[in-house]
Design a protein around this motif. Sequence first.
Motif, PDB file in Angstrom:
ATOM      1  N   ALA A  23      75.459  85.031  85.740  1.00  0.00           N
ATOM      2  CA  ALA A  23      75.108  83.783  85.226  1.00  0.00           C
ATOM      3  C   ALA A  23      74.997  83.738  83.424  1.00  0.00           C
ATOM      4  CB  ALA A  23      73.724  84.008  85.210  1.00  0.00           C
ATOM      5  N   LEU A  24      74.675  85.471  82.656  1.00  0.00           N
ATOM      6  CA  LEU A  24      75.088  85.098  81.189  1.00  0.00           C
ATOM      7  C   LEU A  24      75.953  84.431  80.661  1.00  0.00           C
ATOM      8  CD1 LEU A  24      73.622  85.900  78.591  1.00  0.00           C
ATOM      9  CD2 LEU A  24      75.351  88.315  78.743  1.00  0.00           C
ATOM     10  N   LEU A  25      76.977  85.736  81.291  1.00  0.00           N
ATOM     11  CA  LEU A  25      79.342  85.492  80.599  1.00  0.00           C
ATOM     12  C   LEU A  25      79.061  83.758  81.081  1.00  0.00           C
ATOM     13  CD1 LEU A  25      80.379  88.555  82.054  1.00  0.00           C
ATOM     14  CD2 LEU A  25      79.868  87.777  79.222  1.00  0.00           C
ATOM     15  N   ASP A  26      78.484  83.710  82.700  1.00  0.00           N
ATOM     16  CA  ASP A  26      78.689  81.577  82.893  1.00  0.00           C
ATOM     17  C   ASP A  26      78.386  80.873  81.830  1.00  0.00           C
ATOM     18  OD1 ASP A  26      79.926  82.516  84.949  1.00  0.00           O
ATOM     19  OD2 ASP A  26      78.743  81.969  86.035  1.00  0.00           O
ATOM     20  N   HIS A  27      76.881  80.986  81.471  1.00  0.00           N
ATOM     21  CA  HIS A  27      75.902  80.513  80.637  1.00  0.00           C
ATOM     22  C   HIS A  27      77.449  80.764  79.006  1.00  0.00           C
ATOM     23  CE1 HIS A  27      73.102  78.146  82.273  1.00  0.00           C
ATOM     24  NE2 HIS A  27      72.570  79.791  82.602  1.00  0.00           N
ATOM     25  N   PHE A  28      77.541  81.441  78.024  1.00  0.00           N
ATOM     26  CA  PHE A  28      78.523  82.069  77.646  1.00  0.00           C
ATOM     27  C   PHE A  28      79.769  81.120  77.450  1.00  0.00           C
ATOM     28  CE2 PHE A  28      75.166  84.531  76.188  1.00  0.00           C
ATOM     29  CZ  PHE A  28      74.357  84.106  74.884  1.00  0.00           C
ATOM     30  N   GLY A  29      80.259  80.767  79.135  1.00  0.00           N
ATOM     31  CA  GLY A  29      81.757  80.626  78.534  1.00  0.00           C
ATOM     32  C   GLY A  29      81.686  78.918  78.328  1.00  0.00           C
ATOM     33  N   GLU A  30      80.878  77.970  78.009  1.00  0.00           N
ATOM     34  CA  GLU A  30      80.802  76.941  77.395  1.00  0.00           C
ATOM     35  C   GLU A  30      81.404  76.973  76.544  1.00  0.00           C
ATOM     36  OE1 GLU A  30      76.375  75.068  78.318  1.00  0.00           O
ATOM     37  OE2 GLU A  30      76.988  75.405  80.468  1.00  0.00           O
ATOM     38  N   ILE A  31      80.508  78.083  75.406  1.00  0.00           N
ATOM     39  CA  ILE A  31      81.276  78.047  73.657  1.00  0.00           C
ATOM     40  C   ILE A  31      83.436  78.220  73.707  1.00  0.00           C
ATOM     41  CG2 ILE A  31      81.475  80.231  71.390  1.00  0.00           C
ATOM     42  CD1 ILE A  31      78.460  80.749  72.922  1.00  0.00           C
ATOM     43  N   ASP A  32      83.284  76.813  73.143  1.00  0.00           N
ATOM     44  CA  ASP A  32      84.915  77.430  72.685  1.00  0.00           C
ATOM     45  C   ASP A  32      85.160  78.404  71.985  1.00  0.00           C
ATOM     46  OD1 ASP A  32      84.878  74.728  73.826  1.00  0.00           O
ATOM     47  OD2 ASP A  32      84.639  73.891  72.403  1.00  0.00           O
ATOM     48  N   ASP A  33      86.035  78.948  72.178  1.00  0.00           N
ATOM     49  CA  ASP A  33      87.044  80.442  71.176  1.00  0.00           C
ATOM     50  C   ASP A  33      87.619  79.385  70.765  1.00  0.00           C
ATOM     51  OD1 ASP A  33      88.389  81.985  70.410  1.00  0.00           O
ATOM     52  OD2 ASP A  33      89.022  82.452  72.682  1.00  0.00           O
ATOM     53  N   PRO A  34      87.292  79.545  68.558  1.00  0.00           N
ATOM     54  CA  PRO A  34      88.419  78.587  67.992  1.00  0.00           C
ATOM     55  C   PRO A  34      89.421  79.429  67.625  1.00  0.00           C
ATOM     56  CG  PRO A  34      86.433  80.372  67.059  1.00  0.00           C
ATOM     57  CD  PRO A  34      86.416  79.978  68.146  1.00  0.00           C
ATOM     58  N   ARG A  35      89.986  80.382  68.167  1.00  0.00           N
ATOM     59  CA  ARG A  35      91.708  80.974  68.420  1.00  0.00           C
ATOM     60  C   ARG A  35      92.361  80.766  68.411  1.00  0.00           C
ATOM     61  NH1 ARG A  35      89.566  86.600  69.866  1.00  0.00           N
ATOM     62  NH2 ARG A  35      88.470  85.905  71.143  1.00  0.00           N
ATOM     63  N   HIS A  89      91.022  90.516  71.953  1.00  0.00           N
ATOM     64  CA  HIS A  89      89.763  90.067  72.489  1.00  0.00           C
ATOM     65  C   HIS A  89      88.869  88.868  72.481  1.00  0.00           C
ATOM     66  CE1 HIS A  89      89.859  94.338  70.408  1.00  0.00           C
ATOM     67  NE2 HIS A  89      90.271  94.004  69.689  1.00  0.00           N
ATOM     68  N   PRO A  90      89.037  88.904  74.492  1.00  0.00           N
ATOM     69  CA  PRO A  90      88.644  87.274  74.745  1.00  0.00           C
ATOM     70  C   PRO A  90      87.048  87.540  74.282  1.00  0.00           C
ATOM     71  CG  PRO A  90      89.776  88.852  76.557  1.00  0.00           C
ATOM     72  CD  PRO A  90      89.765  89.727  75.315  1.00  0.00           C
ATOM     73  N   LEU A  91      86.650  85.877  74.466  1.00  0.00           N
ATOM     74  CA  LEU A  91      85.519  85.495  73.880  1.00  0.00           C
ATOM     75  C   LEU A  91      84.624  86.200  74.508  1.00  0.00           C
ATOM     76  CD1 LEU A  91      85.142  84.354  71.005  1.00  0.00           C
ATOM     77  CD2 LEU A  91      84.046  82.155  73.029  1.00  0.00           C
ATOM     78  N   PRO A  92      84.507  86.008  76.188  1.00  0.00           N
ATOM     79  CA  PRO A  92      83.754  86.524  77.008  1.00  0.00           C
ATOM     80  C   PRO A  92      83.352  88.339  76.687  1.00  0.00           C
ATOM     81  CG  PRO A  92      84.793  84.949  78.769  1.00  0.00           C
ATOM     82  CD  PRO A  92      85.936  85.083  77.286  1.00  0.00           C
ATOM     83  N   GLU A  93      84.250  89.113  76.009  1.00  0.00           N
ATOM     84  CA  GLU A  93      84.769  90.083  75.919  1.00  0.00           C
ATOM     85  C   GLU A  93      83.207  90.545  74.926  1.00  0.00           C
ATOM     86  OE1 GLU A  93      87.917  92.695  75.377  1.00  0.00           O
ATOM     87  OE2 GLU A  93      88.185  92.206  78.192  1.00  0.00           O
ATOM     88  N   VAL A  94      84.077  89.563  73.870  1.00  0.00           N
ATOM     89  CA  VAL A  94      83.297  89.781  72.496  1.00  0.00           C
ATOM     90  C   VAL A  94      81.886  89.672  72.523  1.00  0.00           C
ATOM     91  CG1 VAL A  94      82.641  88.917  70.255  1.00  0.00           C
ATOM     92  CG2 VAL A  94      84.998  89.101  71.515  1.00  0.00           C
ATOM     93  N   LEU A  95      81.750  87.878  73.146  1.00  0.00           N
ATOM     94  CA  LEU A  95      80.033  87.859  73.353  1.00  0.00           C
ATOM     95  C   LEU A  95      78.968  88.896  74.030  1.00  0.00           C
ATOM     96  CD1 LEU A  95      80.775  84.122  74.232  1.00  0.00           C
ATOM     97  CD2 LEU A  95      79.546  84.709  72.141  1.00  0.00           C
ATOM     98  N   LEU A  96      79.661  89.491  74.736  1.00  0.00           N
ATOM     99  CA  LEU A  96      78.937  90.283  75.747  1.00  0.00           C
ATOM    100  C   LEU A  96      78.602  91.285  74.954  1.00  0.00           C
ATOM    101  CD1 LEU A  96      77.716  91.455  78.581  1.00  0.00           C
ATOM    102  CD2 LEU A  96      80.049  92.342  78.832  1.00  0.00           C
ATOM    103  N   LEU A  97      80.009  92.295  73.962  1.00  0.00           N
ATOM    104  CA  LEU A  97      79.513  93.177  73.549  1.00  0.00           C
ATOM    105  C   LEU A  97      77.892  92.621  72.566  1.00  0.00           C
ATOM    106  CD1 LEU A  97      80.222  95.815  71.557  1.00  0.00           C
ATOM    107  CD2 LEU A  97      81.986  94.695  70.807  1.00  0.00           C
TER     108      LEU A  97
END
Length: 151
Positions: free
Chosen positions: A16-28, A35-43
């Motif tokens: 659920a946490l990763l699904d909510h942060f999945g809405e954030i666009d990766d600017p790269r 390093h995929p954005l979900p990995e970075v945000l989880l870290l």
Amino acid sequence: MSVVPLDILPPSRLKALLDHFGEIDDPRVPWQVAHPLPEVLLLVVCGTICDCEDYDLIAEWGEAHLPILRRYLPYHHGVPGGRWLTILMNRIDPHLFASAFTARVRATWPQRPDFVAIDGKTSRRSHDRATGRPPLHLVSAFATTARLMLG
């Protein structure tokens, strides 16, 4: 720095946490992402919860807890360094991050009134006029009812 085990985090809450942060666009650029954005945000979220005060400490925490982080996401290239985390997190849209965080808090505690205090600061003399780089902006969100801080 205190140590909080991730073993107590149920997979459904993590998803659920990763699904909510999945809405954030990766600017790269997608093909240059190690390093995929979900990995970075989880870290970053886990490091922040574990009382890491800056991105260097978050990177150190991630290196120390990489086997635990790999239970949830692959981390094929390991954990990014503190400087790299600082650069990426400064490129993420703070309004989108705040709305994703607010949605996460609402999904976690639907029966409680939701108040999320957002605070932002600009670090003095962190800009570089010669190269046109703007100053460092820090954003923190505090879920008042849940007493949960994310900076």
